[in-house]
Design a protein around this motif. Structure first.
Motif, PDB file in Angstrom:
ATOM      1  N   ARG A 190     -37.007   8.107   9.615  1.00  0.00           N
ATOM      2  CA  ARG A 190     -36.882   9.270  10.414  1.00  0.00           C
ATOM      3  C   ARG A 190     -36.360  10.354   9.622  1.00  0.00           C
ATOM      4  O   ARG A 190     -35.868  11.475  10.108  1.00  0.00           O
ATOM      5  CB  ARG A 190     -36.202   9.056  11.785  1.00  0.00           C
ATOM      6  N   GLY A 191     -35.896  10.191   8.395  1.00  0.00           N
ATOM      7  CA  GLY A 191     -35.241  10.905   7.416  1.00  0.00           C
ATOM      8  C   GLY A 191     -33.701  10.895   7.373  1.00  0.00           C
ATOM      9  O   GLY A 191     -33.096  11.870   6.835  1.00  0.00           O
ATOM     10  N   ILE A 192     -33.078   9.909   8.064  1.00  0.00           N
ATOM     11  CA  ILE A 192     -31.675   9.792   8.008  1.00  0.00           C
ATOM     12  C   ILE A 192     -31.452   9.372   6.633  1.00  0.00           C
ATOM     13  O   ILE A 192     -31.946   8.438   5.821  1.00  0.00           O
ATOM     14  CB  ILE A 192     -31.112   8.865   9.128  1.00  0.00           C
ATOM     15  N   ARG A 193     -30.185   9.772   6.204  1.00  0.00           N
ATOM     16  CA  ARG A 193     -29.889   9.372   4.563  1.00  0.00           C
ATOM     17  C   ARG A 193     -28.602   8.518   4.455  1.00  0.00           C
ATOM     18  O   ARG A 193     -28.410   7.960   3.718  1.00  0.00           O
ATOM     19  CB  ARG A 193     -29.648  10.500   3.891  1.00  0.00           C
ATOM     20  N   TYR A 194     -27.729   8.604   5.595  1.00  0.00           N
ATOM     21  CA  TYR A 194     -26.627   7.848   5.779  1.00  0.00           C
ATOM     22  C   TYR A 194     -26.586   7.190   7.122  1.00  0.00           C
ATOM     23  O   TYR A 194     -26.626   7.857   8.241  1.00  0.00           O
ATOM     24  CB  TYR A 194     -25.439   8.814   5.355  1.00  0.00           C
ATOM     25  N   ALA A 195     -26.233   5.834   6.871  1.00  0.00           N
ATOM     26  CA  ALA A 195     -25.884   4.998   8.253  1.00  0.00           C
ATOM     27  C   ALA A 195     -24.155   4.757   8.063  1.00  0.00           C
ATOM     28  O   ALA A 195     -24.023   3.705   7.335  1.00  0.00           O
ATOM     29  CB  ALA A 195     -26.687   3.860   8.269  1.00  0.00           C
ATOM     30  N   VAL A 196     -23.441   5.153   8.953  1.00  0.00           N
ATOM     31  CA  VAL A 196     -22.014   4.938   8.996  1.00  0.00           C
ATOM     32  C   VAL A 196     -21.916   3.627  10.099  1.00  0.00           C
ATOM     33  O   VAL A 196     -22.277   3.733  11.305  1.00  0.00           O
ATOM     34  CB  VAL A 196     -21.134   5.864   9.626  1.00  0.00           C
ATOM     35  N   ALA A 197     -21.792   2.399   9.340  1.00  0.00           N
ATOM     36  CA  ALA A 197     -21.760   1.020  10.169  1.00  0.00           C
ATOM     37  C   ALA A 197     -20.297   0.739  10.881  1.00  0.00           C
ATOM     38  O   ALA A 197     -19.355   0.763  10.023  1.00  0.00           O
ATOM     39  CB  ALA A 197     -22.345   0.054   9.278  1.00  0.00           C
ATOM     40  N   ASP A 198     -20.390   0.441  12.084  1.00  0.00           N
ATOM     41  CA  ASP A 198     -19.153  -0.115  12.735  1.00  0.00           C
ATOM     42  C   ASP A 198     -18.989  -1.508  12.065  1.00  0.00           C
ATOM     43  O   ASP A 198     -19.901  -2.263  11.797  1.00  0.00           O
ATOM     44  CB  ASP A 198     -19.576  -0.165  13.982  1.00  0.00           C
ATOM     45  N   ALA A 199     -17.811  -1.940  12.041  1.00  0.00           N
ATOM     46  CA  ALA A 199     -17.553  -3.507  11.484  1.00  0.00           C
ATOM     47  C   ALA A 199     -16.123  -3.721  12.204  1.00  0.00           C
ATOM     48  O   ALA A 199     -15.203  -2.864  11.728  1.00  0.00           O
ATOM     49  CB  ALA A 199     -17.669  -3.541  10.192  1.00  0.00           C
ATOM     50  N   ILE A 200     -15.857  -4.656  12.758  1.00  0.00           N
ATOM     51  CA  ILE A 200     -14.529  -5.003  13.275  1.00  0.00           C
ATOM     52  C   ILE A 200     -14.124  -6.504  12.858  1.00  0.00           C
ATOM     53  O   ILE A 200     -13.167  -7.054  13.124  1.00  0.00           O
ATOM     54  CB  ILE A 200     -14.397  -5.049  14.766  1.00  0.00           C
ATOM     55  N   SER A 201     -15.033  -7.366  12.002  1.00  0.00           N
ATOM     56  CA  SER A 201     -14.921  -8.444  11.639  1.00  0.00           C
ATOM     57  C   SER A 201     -15.560  -8.778  10.218  1.00  0.00           C
ATOM     58  O   SER A 201     -16.445  -8.193  10.122  1.00  0.00           O
ATOM     59  CB  SER A 201     -15.247  -9.538  12.760  1.00  0.00           C
TER      60      SER A 201
END
Length: 425
Positions: A190-201
């Protein structure tokens, strides 16, 4: 081979030990390596730069130069390492450097993962936490060079790049590596260049690492490096069961420049247990004079002393100092003095130096002309001893300002070949 570009010296050591701990043979180099640099056997090579607070164009140029060296020496995957508190000015440099590396690697989409739960840095719904506090409410809001006044990583990154960004939510991350990979591929289409990923563990980071094991570019703090390293290690890595110390017992000195809350605690604790000398740039605004005074003081101490030389200030005192000298001039004086002190200490027989703070560590490494070394045992998570090569081998402990227990500086300067085999913090 994984090629790592770290935006400061302590970050470089942090990511190097994360890869080594996961079972990958890891080499660290400080500054731009020469084309003729010969590497020992390795699965990962970390180049620790000092680009976090450079002008964006300079940071991009330095990062691309390091990336090209790594690619020319066999790296098929690049890892851009920044701080777990996303340290940067509003305009960068994380976004501009990531953009340039993505173009170099022809990366369709790149993950952005500052979370490092073992250091109590977690991200949920795009918001970064330091312990129990949102980033913008933590002591990082008072950082003298990169004050962090927004907790949302998606917004922070959006201010540094024009490329489309989406959040990779905790729900998707918890669904596992396969679901993460499918979501990343969908975003890329879909043309997204960055995925900011949640992470808590740590489990979250392992899942993200597994999903990104074949990506040509990955960005994050040392937490993701651990997850990616474990995904890649397989039978390739040779996890070390013993860390040899080529330096042995010897005189140690701590040099502290960070004004982070944890370093202030560590300095206060060490002042109660060892002799300490304060570098007062307001009273003596000259690097050479400051260094000379500190070295004269050091020469007056008994051989048994394991002293502290520091410029760490409380927030109000730091503001007053910067009002008198200016932020850049103050930093220039203190970094120059610290570098001169480090050289003087080596000339006086010191072989173990402990530093607190990224800028302080960078000044010491540059002043001593250290080009690289091997990773030894960790004295705290992400804080390993580094044993340099060269005519005069040195043991360095390069500590990020926020890392370690309040007792860590004292424990580090008291460490020798026997005590450092175990974690001390």
């Amino acid at each position: 081979m994984i090629g790592v570009i770290a935006d400061d010296v302590t970050g470089g050591t942090d990511v190097a030990v994360a890869f080594r701990r996961s079972g990958l043979a890891t080499v660290i180099l400080f500054g731009q390596p020469e084309d003729s640099t010969v590497l020992p056997y390795h699965d990962a090579v970390v180049i620790a730069l000092k680009t976090r607070t450079l002008p964006a164009d300079d940071a991009v140029a330095e990062s691309l130069r390091a990336a090209s060296w790594l690619k020319n020496h066999g790296a098929n995957q690049l890892y851009f390492k920044y701080c777990s508190t996303f340290d940067s000015k509003p305009e960068g440099n994380i976004g501009p450097v990531a953009d340039a590396l993505a173009d170099l690697q022809d990366a369709a989409l790149t993950v952005v993962v500052p979370a490092s739960p073992e250091h109590r840095r977690t991200q949920y719904m795009g918001n970064l936490f330091v312990g129990d506090q949102p980033l913008a409410e933590s002591p990082m809001r008072h950082h003298p060079l990169t004050p962090m006044t927004d907790s949302n990583v998606v917004r922070l990154l959006a201010g540094q790049t024009e490329r489309p960004i989406k959040l990779l939510s905790q729900k998707t991350v918890r669904a596992g590596a396969h679901e993460i990979r499918e979501r990343l591929d969908d975003l890329a289409a879909r043309g997204i260049r960055y995925a900011v990923a949640d992470a808590i563990s740590t489990a979250d980071l392992q899942a993200i690492g597994e999903a990104c094991r074949n990506d040509v570019l990955v960005t994050g703090a040392a937490g993701l490096a651990g997850g990616l390293g474990r995904a890649l290690a397989g039978t390739t890595g040779n996890h070390p069961s013993h860390y040899s110390d080529p330096i042995g017992a010897g005189r140690s000195v701590a040099l502290a420049g960070s004004c982070s809350a944890r370093t202030r605690e560590q300095v206060a604790y060490m002042r109660e247990h060892e002799p300490a000398f304060f570098l007062d740039a307001v009273t003596t605004p000259d690097a050479r004079q400051l260094a000379a005074a500190a070295l004269d003081w050091f020469a007056s101490l008994p051989e048994t002393a394991r002293p502290l030389i520091y410029s760490t200030l409380e927030p109000d005192d730091l503001r007053r100092s910067q009002e008198v000298l200016g932020t850049e001039r103050s930093a220039r004086i203190l970094e120059g003095a610290t570098g001169l002190i480090a050289r003087g200490l080596i000339d006086r027989g010191v072989r173990r130096i402990v530093t607190a703070g990224g800028e302080t560590s960078g000044a010491v490494v540059a002043a001593l002309g250290i080009r690289g070394g091997t990773i030894g045992a960790e004295i705290a998570p992400g804080v390993p001893w580094i044993y340099t090569t060269g005519p005069v081998p040195i043991a360095l402990l390069l500590k990020s300002g926020n890392f370690g227990s309040p007792e860590m500086l004292v424990l580090a300067v008291q460490a020798d070949a026997h005590t450092e085999e175990a974690s001390l913090a």
